[in-house]
Enzyme design. Structure first.
Site, PDB file in Angstrom:
ATOM      1  CG  PHE A 191      36.237  93.166   1.979  1.00  0.00           C
ATOM      2  CD1 PHE A 191      36.788  92.770   0.763  1.00  0.00           C
ATOM      3  CD2 PHE A 191      35.855  94.497   2.128  1.00  0.00           C
ATOM      4  CE1 PHE A 191      36.944  93.672  -0.281  1.00  0.00           C
ATOM      5  CE2 PHE A 191      36.012  95.407   1.093  1.00  0.00           C
ATOM      6  CZ  PHE A 191      36.552  94.993  -0.114  1.00  0.00           C
ATOM      7  CG  ASP A 192      37.069  85.689   4.456  1.00  0.00           C
ATOM      8  OD1 ASP A 192      36.742  85.432   5.620  1.00  0.00           O
ATOM      9  OD2 ASP A 192      38.030  85.152   3.873  1.00  0.00           O
ATOM     10  CB  ALA A 193      39.333  88.613   7.974  1.00  0.00           C
TER      11      ALA A 193
ATOM     12  CB  VAL B  14      34.638  90.405  -1.341  1.00  0.00           C
ATOM     13  CG1 VAL B  14      35.940  90.041  -2.045  1.00  0.00           C
ATOM     14  CG2 VAL B  14      33.869  91.471  -2.109  1.00  0.00           C
TER      15      VAL B  14
ATOM     16  CG  ASP C 154      39.672  82.789   0.938  1.00  0.00           C
ATOM     17  OD1 ASP C 154      39.009  83.375   1.820  1.00  0.00           O
ATOM     18  OD2 ASP C 154      40.391  81.806   1.168  1.00  0.00           O
TER      19      ASP C 154
END
Length: 231
Positions: free
Chosen positions: A9-11, A179, A181
């Protein structure tokens, strides 16, 4: 049954509500340096900061220079005489205190953690990213936190992703889902390493450029059937 063994995951603005954290931390830091945080000042900072991070993504600047220059540029524009390095340090400390999660982040990580290895991959600064994770309920669910400042490389560079893969023991990129944005840094970076990708796009923004994600989700909960499809 699961489709992926690793979910990276991106943060910021993927698991954590960075916009809210940034707003709070900026106001607190500027106040300590006697700089009023008006709507105009915040908008100016966001413009400066956004352009500098875009330049970082293109490999044009270094991250350590960027984080000080954003406040140096802000002070120049405002005619303020604050020390930009000290202002940046205080801002990052304040940012590390703001552990706001996005809707669905806790629920999704709680569901995936017993079944997959979860990790955060971020282009942020260590004091802020480690502080926020430690203060959030995700701390007991996320196996590892990989930060560009500590790795000496930024997404989307393979120089960022290779040590992540090595540390997690990833040998088959097909078992990995990235994952995030950001189409360029998250989706492009994962795709270049041969992984599947999920673009988190809650606002339904139109896709631009040549990068095509494997999946696109508007809610984090939509990841669950992708990672853990029913038999």
């Amino acid at each position: 049954m699961r489709r992926y063994d690793f979910v990276l995951f991106d943060a910021d603005n993927t698991l954590f509500d960075f916009d809210r954290a940034e707003h709070t931390a900026l106001a607190l830091a500027l106040e300590e340096f006697s700089i009023p945080c008006t709507l105009q000042t915040e908008a100016l900072y966001l413009s400066i900061n956004g352009e500098l991070w875009a330049r970082l993504g293109r490999g044009e600047v270094e991250q350590e220079w960027l984080v000080v220059e954003r406040f140096a540029a802000l002070c120049r524009a405002l005619g303020a005489e604050a020390d930009p390095a000290a202002l940046n340090r205080r801002y990052l400390e304040r940012l590390g205190e703001q552990a706001f999660l996005l809707p669905g982040a806790l629920e999704v990580c709680t569901a995936l953690a017993p079944r997959c290895t979860l990790a955060i991959i971020t282009n942020g600064m260590a004091v802020a990213q480690r502080g926020r994770l430690a203060r959030s309920p995700l701390a007991g669910l996320i196996d590892r936190l990989f930060i560009s400042q500590e790795l000496g490389a930024t997404k989307p560079s393979p120089a960022f992703f290779r040590p992540v893969f090595d540390a997690l023991g990833i040998t088959d990129p097909a078992r990995v889902l990235v994952v995030g944005d950001n189409l360029s840094t998250d989706i492009g970076g994962g795709a270049a390493m041969g992984t599947d990708t999920a673009w988190y796009n809650p606002a339904g923004r139109p896709r631009t450029g040549e990068i095509v994600p494997t999946w696109q989700v508007t809610r984090l909960e939509e990841l669950l059937p992708l990672v853990l499809p029913k038999a």
